[in-house]
Design an enzyme around this catalytic site. Sequence first.
Site, PDB file in Angstrom:
ATOM      1  CB  CYS A  32      -0.981  -0.055   1.159  1.00 57.54           C
ATOM      2  SG  CYS A  32      -2.440   0.938   0.842  1.00 57.54           S
ATOM      3  CD  GLU A  54      -0.331  -5.291   6.363  1.00 63.52           C
ATOM      4  OE1 GLU A  54      -0.334  -5.889   5.254  1.00 63.52           O
ATOM      5  OE2 GLU A  54      -0.579  -4.086   6.481  1.00 63.52           O
ATOM      6  CG  HIS A  92      -3.084  -3.144   4.112  1.00 59.48           C
ATOM      7  ND1 HIS A  92      -2.141  -2.511   4.894  1.00 59.48           N
ATOM      8  CD2 HIS A  92      -3.696  -2.174   3.408  1.00 59.48           C
ATOM      9  CE1 HIS A  92      -2.180  -1.217   4.669  1.00 59.48           C
ATOM     10  NE2 HIS A  92      -3.110  -0.971   3.772  1.00 59.48           N
TER      11      HIS A  92
END
Length: 197
Positions: free
Chosen positions: A77, A179, A177
Amino acid sequence: MKIGVLALQGAFREHMKVLQSLGVEAIEVRLPEHLDGLDGLIIPGGESTAIGKLARTYGFIEPLRQFAQQKAMWGTCAGMIFMAKEISHEGVGRDQPLLEVMDIVVARNAFGRQVDSFEYGLDIPALNNGHAKPFPAVFIRAPQLVQTKGDARVLATLPDGTAVAAQQGKWLVTSFHPELTGDARFHAYFLQLAKSG
Ligand code: GLN
């Protein structure tokens, strides 16, 4: 295997957790000397202008460029924006330091104000996942990849053809994202790149 996460601003703790869950030594990188001995570096999501300015303030720009010439680097991002050679449209003319390593052109906040965030199950051929095991991609005020140049290649697209992940040698970028979803497949893919040299 030792992987750093640039910890100047943004979602770095989440990346640390995923790396640890994969049995990797994860290092918060707050100063250029923390890059020593790392096998790869993740630049997290957050606010790319803030990450760029802090990186400049802490003398990170040149050390990060040199690191990228030898090691694996992955920008998620805002991290993707920071790694790009070029920003199209609204970023132009602003004071926004970029690493300018990867041959991509990105557009910030390109999904529009109406669509602040969304999730989409991506087919990512590099992960061999297919439509049966889609990768849960979370987009938050995400950038788009508007152009890939040189030997940069697109790794994933949305159904309308918008490119949202790319690779160039040992460099990865994702608009989304990985994560935040508890799915470690993209991190595992990055570790393979970091291992391969
Ligand atoms: N909109 C942010 C930027 O332009 C990126 C958002 C994110 O990293 N989730 O830097």
